[in-house]
Design a protein around this motif. Sequence first.
Motif, short mmCIF file in Angstrom:
data_model
loop_
_atom_site.label_atom_id
_atom_site.label_comp_id
_atom_site.label_asym_id
_atom_site.label_seq_id
_atom_site.Cartn_x
_atom_site.Cartn_y
_atom_site.Cartn_z
N GLU A 50 0.82 -1.21 0.00
CA GLU A 50 0.00 0.00 0.00
C GLU A 50 0.86 1.27 0.00
OE1 GLU A 50 -2.27 -0.56 3.52
OE2 GLU A 50 -3.61 -2.07 2.64
N ARG A 51 1.99 1.22 0.70
CA ARG A 51 2.83 2.42 0.83
C ARG A 51 4.08 2.28 -0.03
NH1 ARG A 51 3.19 4.38 7.00
NH2 ARG A 51 4.67 5.75 5.93
N LEU A 52 3.84 2.13 -1.32
CA LEU A 52 4.92 1.94 -2.26
C LEU A 52 5.86 3.13 -2.31
CD1 LEU A 52 5.93 -0.04 -4.49
CD2 LEU A 52 4.63 1.33 -6.12
N GLU A 53 5.30 4.34 -2.28
CA GLU A 53 6.11 5.54 -2.44
C GLU A 53 6.78 5.99 -1.15
OE1 GLU A 53 3.99 8.65 -4.52
OE2 GLU A 53 2.70 7.16 -5.49
N ASP A 54 6.19 5.68 -0.01
CA ASP A 54 6.77 6.14 1.26
C ASP A 54 6.72 5.01 2.29
OD1 ASP A 54 3.99 6.19 1.44
OD2 ASP A 54 4.00 7.75 2.98
N PRO A 55 7.51 3.97 2.10
CA PRO A 55 7.45 2.83 3.01
C PRO A 55 7.90 3.20 4.42
CG PRO A 55 9.40 2.69 1.63
CD PRO A 55 8.58 3.83 1.10
N PRO A 56 7.25 2.63 5.43
CA PRO A 56 7.69 2.89 6.80
C PRO A 56 9.02 2.20 7.08
CG PRO A 56 5.91 1.29 6.77
CD PRO A 56 6.07 1.77 5.36
N THR A 57 9.71 2.68 8.09
CA THR A 57 10.95 2.02 8.50
C THR A 57 10.62 0.71 9.17
OG1 THR A 57 10.95 3.03 10.70
CG2 THR A 57 12.00 4.28 8.90
N LEU A 58 11.64 -0.12 9.38
CA LEU A 58 11.43 -1.40 10.05
C LEU A 58 10.89 -1.18 11.45
CD1 LEU A 58 11.84 -4.42 9.46
CD2 LEU A 58 14.04 -4.26 10.64
N ALA A 59 11.40 -0.16 12.13
CA ALA A 59 10.93 0.13 13.49
C ALA A 59 9.46 0.53 13.47
CB ALA A 59 11.77 1.24 14.10
N GLU A 60 9.07 1.34 12.47
CA GLU A 60 7.66 1.74 12.36
C GLU A 60 6.77 0.55 12.04
OE1 GLU A 60 7.97 6.35 10.74
OE2 GLU A 60 8.24 4.69 9.32
N LEU A 61 7.23 -0.33 11.15
CA LEU A 61 6.45 -1.52 10.83
C LEU A 61 6.23 -2.39 12.06
CD1 LEU A 61 8.02 -2.69 7.42
CD2 LEU A 61 5.64 -2.04 7.81
N ALA A 62 7.31 -2.58 12.82
CA ALA A 62 7.20 -3.39 14.03
C ALA A 62 6.20 -2.78 15.01
CB ALA A 62 8.57 -3.54 14.68
N ARG A 63 6.25 -1.46 15.14
CA ARG A 63 5.34 -0.77 16.04
C ARG A 63 3.89 -0.87 15.56
NH1 ARG A 63 8.14 3.31 16.36
NH2 ARG A 63 7.11 4.75 14.91
N PHE A 64 3.67 -0.76 14.24
CA PHE A 64 2.32 -0.85 13.67
C PHE A 64 1.65 -2.17 14.01
CE2 PHE A 64 3.43 2.20 9.93
CZ PHE A 64 3.21 3.29 10.77
N VAL A 65 2.42 -3.26 13.98
CA VAL A 65 1.81 -4.58 14.14
C VAL A 65 2.08 -5.19 15.51
CG1 VAL A 65 1.88 -5.04 11.66
CG2 VAL A 65 3.80 -5.77 13.09
N GLY A 66 2.72 -4.44 16.39
CA GLY A 66 2.89 -4.89 17.77
C GLY A 66 3.92 -5.97 17.99
N THR A 67 5.12 -5.80 17.40
CA THR A 67 6.20 -6.76 17.63
C THR A 67 7.52 -6.02 17.64
OG1 THR A 67 7.14 -8.87 16.88
CG2 THR A 67 6.53 -7.29 15.16
N ASN A 68 8.64 -6.73 17.69
CA ASN A 68 9.94 -6.07 17.65
C ASN A 68 10.60 -6.31 16.29
OD1 ASN A 68 11.72 -8.57 17.82
ND2 ASN A 68 10.56 -8.78 19.73
N GLU A 69 11.64 -5.55 16.00
CA GLU A 69 12.26 -5.60 14.68
C GLU A 69 12.87 -6.97 14.37
OE1 GLU A 69 14.76 -2.19 13.67
OE2 GLU A 69 13.90 -1.12 15.39
N TYR A 70 13.52 -7.57 15.35
CA TYR A 70 14.16 -8.86 15.12
C TYR A 70 13.12 -9.93 14.74
CZ TYR A 70 16.41 -13.32 16.06
OH TYR A 70 16.87 -14.61 15.95
N LYS A 71 12.05 -10.00 15.53
CA LYS A 71 11.00 -11.00 15.25
C LYS A 71 10.32 -10.71 13.92
CE LYS A 71 6.76 -12.99 17.19
NZ LYS A 71 7.11 -14.35 16.74
N LEU A 72 10.12 -9.44 13.61
CA LEU A 72 9.48 -9.07 12.34
C LEU A 72 10.31 -9.56 11.16
CD1 LEU A 72 7.45 -7.54 10.59
CD2 LEU A 72 8.74 -5.46 11.02
#
Length: 339
Positions: A251-273
Amino acid sequence: MNNETHDISELMPDESSFAMEGEFSLNGQFSIDCTHASSVGDLFRTGFSLTSDFGQGNMSMLGKKHYTAFWEKYQYKPGMVSSAKLNLPFIALHFQLAGSAQGLQSSTDLNLDMQAGEANLMIVPPINKSFESKQEMSGRVFGIMLSKGYLDNLAHRFPQLLEPILNKIKHRELCYLSEQNLRITPRMRSIILRIQNHDNNHLVGSLFLEAQVLDLLAMMFAQQEDSPGTATTLSQSDRDRIHRVQEILVERLEDPPTLAELARFVGTNEYKLKRDFKEEFGTTPYAYHLQHKLERARSYILDTDLTIAEIAYKVGYSDPAHLTHAFRKQFGIPPSDLR
């Protein structure tokens, strides 16, 4: 809303052009209206709107007698009941682009369980069954319906691949290409986008569409052979989380979130993601997003008159040179060489 019965072939521009062979009717608490119908070279294009007290779905179709592409966006509340009568097998490549298809249950064991980002080749035997939505369903799907005659022709040319499937059709069995659903790759999404955006003035419609159908089918067989019956170790909640990440990246092809933001969006940590994403999709979130971005750029190059600079900005590059560098690294040629 009262029950209505619809013979799907009667809603098509030309009954002989429909890939669904035999009688196929739907009965349920909804109405179906044709929203548009036109020709695209030697193909038909048509659209339907399905309206119910429980929600709505909008479907478009593009095809001819032997293969018909369809895509739908839908949202339904629990409780909608319908029934389907199908005199011949329903053969389709199914791609769950968003949402899930697990909320629909039949009066027997004929159930579809597919999450966002998953695909499979499915063959449903002749049926006369009722279905009920057991939970809220919303999402987007894309599919290719194949006629039995077309599958027979492919089986004659590629018997090792398709004869096992034809044997199951003969025994009227519910059949899937892979026991474990397959992954929708960025390359598959690129082809789906090309079909959906097919130019009305394109006069080689059936040749174009069949080429895309065979490409999708070949990628399904290749993926199934690479990982036959490989079961995931992820829990259902982890899989739901990772598929939500995949949806966000698309969905966010032009402005992808950072890995940290992705982890926060879905409720996990970066390593597990990163670990779970690689198990589910075979690559990292960054690599998946980059491949999807470059496949989208490739589709624009092949199917539009946009300049390379315009395409670069459209897919999220601030400098066209960055697209050229990444494109050459991925495909071995610069974008301009495709034209």
